[in-house]
Design a protein around this motif. Sequence first.
Motif, PDB file in Angstrom:
ATOM      1  N   ALA A 177       0.818  -1.211   0.000  1.00  0.00           N
ATOM      2  CA  ALA A 177       0.000   0.000   0.000  1.00  0.00           C
ATOM      3  C   ALA A 177       0.851   1.259   0.000  1.00  0.00           C
ATOM      4  O   ALA A 177       0.549   2.221  -0.708  1.00  0.00           O
ATOM      5  N   ILE A 178       1.917   1.272   0.807  1.00  0.00           N
ATOM      6  CA  ILE A 178       2.790   2.444   0.922  1.00  0.00           C
ATOM      7  C   ILE A 178       4.237   1.980   0.823  1.00  0.00           C
ATOM      8  O   ILE A 178       4.655   1.051   1.522  1.00  0.00           O
ATOM      9  N   VAL A 179       4.978   2.614  -0.053  1.00  0.00           N
ATOM     10  CA  VAL A 179       6.374   2.244  -0.285  1.00  0.00           C
ATOM     11  C   VAL A 179       7.236   2.900   0.784  1.00  0.00           C
ATOM     12  O   VAL A 179       7.277   4.124   0.913  1.00  0.00           O
ATOM     13  N   THR A 228      11.062   3.493   2.562  1.00  0.00           N
ATOM     14  CA  THR A 228      12.470   3.555   2.159  1.00  0.00           C
ATOM     15  C   THR A 228      13.321   3.830   3.392  1.00  0.00           C
ATOM     16  O   THR A 228      12.923   4.599   4.278  1.00  0.00           O
ATOM     17  N   GLY A 229      14.487   3.190   3.440  1.00  0.00           N
ATOM     18  CA  GLY A 229      15.438   3.480   4.503  1.00  0.00           C
ATOM     19  C   GLY A 229      14.883   3.165   5.877  1.00  0.00           C
ATOM     20  O   GLY A 229      14.611   2.012   6.221  1.00  0.00           O
ATOM     21  N   LEU A 230      14.685   4.215   6.676  1.00  0.00           N
ATOM     22  CA  LEU A 230      14.240   4.093   8.059  1.00  0.00           C
ATOM     23  C   LEU A 230      12.867   3.434   8.171  1.00  0.00           C
ATOM     24  O   LEU A 230      12.551   2.811   9.180  1.00  0.00           O
ATOM     25  N   TYR A 231      12.057   3.560   7.129  1.00  0.00           N
ATOM     26  CA  TYR A 231      10.656   3.134   7.211  1.00  0.00           C
ATOM     27  C   TYR A 231      10.413   1.882   6.369  1.00  0.00           C
ATOM     28  O   TYR A 231      10.818   1.796   5.208  1.00  0.00           O
ATOM     29  N   ALA A 232       9.709   0.926   6.967  1.00  0.00           N
ATOM     30  CA  ALA A 232       9.388  -0.326   6.278  1.00  0.00           C
ATOM     31  C   ALA A 232       8.187  -0.125   5.350  1.00  0.00           C
ATOM     32  O   ALA A 232       7.435   0.847   5.463  1.00  0.00           O
ATOM     33  N   ASP A 233       8.026  -1.065   4.430  1.00  0.00           N
ATOM     34  CA  ASP A 233       6.847  -1.053   3.557  1.00  0.00           C
ATOM     35  C   ASP A 233       5.592  -1.349   4.372  1.00  0.00           C
ATOM     36  O   ASP A 233       5.633  -2.072   5.376  1.00  0.00           O
ATOM     37  N   VAL A 234       4.464  -0.810   3.896  1.00  0.00           N
ATOM     38  CA  VAL A 234       3.169  -1.073   4.518  1.00  0.00           C
ATOM     39  C   VAL A 234       2.343  -1.927   3.557  1.00  0.00           C
ATOM     40  O   VAL A 234       2.179  -1.567   2.386  1.00  0.00           O
ATOM     41  N   TYR A 235       1.827  -3.053   4.066  1.00  0.00           N
ATOM     42  CA  TYR A 235       1.016  -3.964   3.264  1.00  0.00           C
ATOM     43  C   TYR A 235      -0.395  -4.051   3.839  1.00  0.00           C
ATOM     44  O   TYR A 235      -0.584  -4.118   5.054  1.00  0.00           O
ATOM     45  N   ASP A 236      -1.380  -4.050   2.924  1.00  0.00           N
ATOM     46  CA  ASP A 236      -2.750  -4.354   3.315  1.00  0.00           C
ATOM     47  C   ASP A 236      -2.888  -5.857   3.455  1.00  0.00           C
ATOM     48  O   ASP A 236      -2.554  -6.624   2.544  1.00  0.00           O
ATOM     49  N   GLU A 237      -3.397  -6.293   4.607  1.00  0.00           N
ATOM     50  CA  GLU A 237      -3.605  -7.706   4.843  1.00  0.00           C
ATOM     51  C   GLU A 237      -4.815  -8.220   4.053  1.00  0.00           C
ATOM     52  O   GLU A 237      -5.760  -7.469   3.790  1.00  0.00           O
ATOM     53  N   PRO A 238      -4.811  -9.499   3.682  1.00  0.00           N
ATOM     54  CA  PRO A 238      -6.011 -10.066   3.055  1.00  0.00           C
ATOM     55  C   PRO A 238      -7.209  -9.959   3.988  1.00  0.00           C
ATOM     56  O   PRO A 238      -7.106 -10.257   5.187  1.00  0.00           O
ATOM     57  N   PHE A 239      -8.331  -9.498   3.445  1.00  0.00           N
ATOM     58  CA  PHE A 239      -9.589  -9.440   4.188  1.00  0.00           C
ATOM     59  C   PHE A 239     -10.506 -10.506   3.609  1.00  0.00           C
ATOM     60  O   PHE A 239     -10.918 -10.426   2.457  1.00  0.00           O
ATOM     61  N   HIS A 240     -10.799 -11.502   4.420  1.00  0.00           N
ATOM     62  CA  HIS A 240     -11.611 -12.619   3.958  1.00  0.00           C
ATOM     63  C   HIS A 240     -13.083 -12.264   4.124  1.00  0.00           C
ATOM     64  O   HIS A 240     -13.634 -12.335   5.226  1.00  0.00           O
ATOM     65  N   SER A 241     -13.687 -11.878   3.026  1.00  0.00           N
ATOM     66  CA  SER A 241     -15.076 -11.415   3.038  1.00  0.00           C
ATOM     67  C   SER A 241     -16.002 -12.557   2.629  1.00  0.00           C
ATOM     68  O   SER A 241     -15.967 -13.017   1.489  1.00  0.00           O
ATOM     69  N   LEU A 242     -16.810 -13.024   3.569  1.00  0.00           N
ATOM     70  CA  LEU A 242     -17.798 -14.065   3.306  1.00  0.00           C
ATOM     71  C   LEU A 242     -19.173 -13.501   3.640  1.00  0.00           C
ATOM     72  O   LEU A 242     -19.417 -13.093   4.788  1.00  0.00           O
TER      73      LEU A 242
END
Length: 977
Positions: free
Chosen positions: A900-902, A904-918
Amino acid sequence: MLKFKHLLAVLLILSTSVAIAQKGKIRGTIIEDANGEPLIGANVVVNKVSPGNQEIIEGALIGAVTDLDGQFTVPVEAGTYNVKVSFVTFQALTIEGVVVQEGEVNILGQIRLKEEKSELQEVVVTAKAIRTTEAALMTVKKKAPGMMDGISSAKFKLIGDATAVEAVKRVTGVSIEGGKYVYVRGLGDRYTKTTLNGMDVPGLDPDRNSLQMDIFPTSLIDNMIVRKSFTADLPADFTGGIVNVETKDFPDEKIMDVSFGVGFNPSMHFNSDYLSYEGGSTDFLGFDDGTRALPQGARASQVPGPFTGNTEEASEFIRSFNPNLAAQNQTSLMDYSLGFSIGDQLELGKSEDNDKPKLGYIFSLSYKNNTRFYDDVRYGEYQKYKDPETTEMRYATTQDGQLGENNVLIGALGGLALKSKYTKLRLTAMRLQNGESRAGQFNIRNHGEAVGQSGYVAESDNLEYTQSALNNILLNGTHILKNSGWDIDWRVSPTFSTLEDPDIRKTAFSAVDTDNPRFAAGEAGNPSRIWRSLNEFNINSKIDITKRYSFNDEDAKFKFGGSHTYKSRDYEILFFDVQFFQSQSWPNPSQEVVLDEENLFPSETNGIYYQSGNNNPNPNAYNSNVNNTAFYVSNEMTPIRNFKTVLGLRVENYVQRHTGRDQAFANGSSSGRNLVNEKVLDSFDFFPTANLIYSLTDDQNLRASYSKTIARPSFKELSFAQILDPITNRIFNGSLFTYADWDGNLTETRIDNIDLRWELFQREGQMFSVSAFYKYFDNPIELVRIPAQQTSTEFQARNVGNGRLIGLELEARKKLDFISPVLRNFNISGNLTMVESRIDMTEQEFNARKEYEKNGENITDVRQMAGQAPYVINGGLSYNNPELGLNAGMFYNVKGPTLAIVGTGLYADVYDEPFHSLNFSINKTFGEDERTSIDFKVSNILNDRRESFYQSFQADKEVFTSLNPGTAFSVGVNYKF
């Protein structure tokens, strides 16, 4: 005398209408079986027959001739009829046993005529059989110039979905975000586009490409088409897919529906801990009544204060602000919604062959009031350690707390259409009004040893209100030049939209873990208030001209046209914060007492006054405008048997101008930047497209396509604006700001698209397909954490290194009667998209990542593409029994972990977790005429959380955003008059 003639004419029309109203009607649409297109000028002949033995009672009646939409209407007395449909060079078709009730309309739906062959005789079918299939849309999909999918009004009647967002989730390859936005093939909003009646319409969020889909009742929708490949007549700014919602202009039958629904979420509703605050008397209508209006004098270059020389003015000014800064507990209510729709078509004038001009009208009004309460919200900001031995991350700031939201949406849609045999004019108007109130309470912890942080503990109350409005008009004309093969379609669509955030309030006490709680600018900040406003005007116009001709004894089509889009936006942010004329003293550190009389200037305790943070000129105000002129040419033909080519070229000249300035210029620095209607984008692009379709059999296609498309930055991205989210305290920076690793030149993303697809079509909408696709992105735009901003959390849209992705897509829709006839009413559908994406890092990004490389980690210069899910899974099991009026379904959707957000350096990448929609839904119609329907839905059955995490090498995932939407239950009732 003249008035008497007018009166007589009116009485004559009314009497004729009453007489006709006593009759019933037979109505249908005649299409060509080979391509699903309407047949203009087909003949309809009606014979009245005895119900039992089909013997003709009366002689042949000349019923009607179809119009430019292939539609016909025949007024008849109550009884049973045989309807014969014929057209030159086509095989005649007779429909037996058409029963017409007095004052009712018998809708035959789509009637398919096949080309005449010498060995074939007239075809006879029953009235029941003619309605059992959604064949027209499947034929259109089979014969479409590009890869497409969709759902039609015929399907809406079977499945019982109430709104467009509920129906479109049944289209393969589509996923729903936030309960209202449509994404295609796992690509985010930047690469998916939504249009209304073929025109670009901004949504209530003007920075999205997608128009929210929960505002359209299915009773007013003719079809929804999802196109996954580009053709020259479409706008070039999409890559994943374009979704078009086509509203009805001539309802097949009279529509008058009312609906009511309620929703209950056990974790959110009837909860006494729900947070809110006192707003205005019109909040329930989606707009503020002036309670949150900017105080008089607040726009002055110098607002009244202790140092302006007038104590009385300063005292009056601080007291003109609303004194409420605290979130308050109250009991939350259930969600509820109301809806009303009406529509019909009327015949005008007289005609010997019933070929009368027709007037169609539709109107819809909807009201939705939704309440959300998240009692365990968490926001986090984390950093890497510089030490290569330490893989875990440390927090810079965390916020934990509760958040209450109340959202009101009012939608009105109306349309008029006038149609003769060869001409149709349509006027559609839409009004959307949305208001959302938010109140939150958070515990904030800041780590003093983290880079750029001061270290503190705070408690914050946040109060927000957002109101937005959208007004859209469509004027559309379609003209068939009789017997010439020429069609002309033109459209003009202006839109005016507004978005306001009046009086956003944040009040955070710092040092709450000490004996000296206080407000501190260097910690959680002084109490602040923000007013934001956006006004945008769009006008789109286009014309499409089509020449139908024959090539190699096959239908062919030459098409050309042009379009122009103008957009203009004015945006402004005004900021005010509390200052203290006296020393602070807070024996009772509560947000409720901050603006009590004893704390306000000129009191000797605290001496609070408001200071303006707005320079003149304002660096957080801008005007931007766009002119986009396009022309295209396309040709569709079959050069050899079973092989169709669709070749086209689109040209777009896109110019974006900007008026705005950076903070340095606003502060008087000669090194600052100030733009006055200057070009920030200026491009002239060619977008070639080639679609090749080989028909392996009548029901199988092999498709290949190539196209060039584009993705452009938004107004907000291409600006000097700095937009604060006061709840998360995260800041979006316009990309015109320069940094050591960014030159401030944001440009378009140009994409090359290659698609291959095999598709098999079967009866009753069943199908299988396998697709492979490849995309190359030149200068993709991604949201990047700004490494230079270490004391605050700031993001910026930037061009990153070139990207590419390769994907495989599997689609299937299958009835289960192949297992057993007992399962004939069950259908299973599924879509699996798998994507491998790669971005070539810029040198700056690669070096910044290498600087924080851990032992055992091997950083290369490629990574996953932001916004692209590695996989998307959609699956559904549905039951449909028209005889029982029962429809039910279970639907599942998930997207893989998405960057979701790139970082760099000091800051890690941000990932959206899978949302299991049932989700589960069931709909049942009741009554002899099936006028009443009740639906029951359960969403998020798995009770999954919506979460985003920081991810780094061999480190535990740390929360960026986390909240739980809970499991929701809803019941809706719809009644048709």
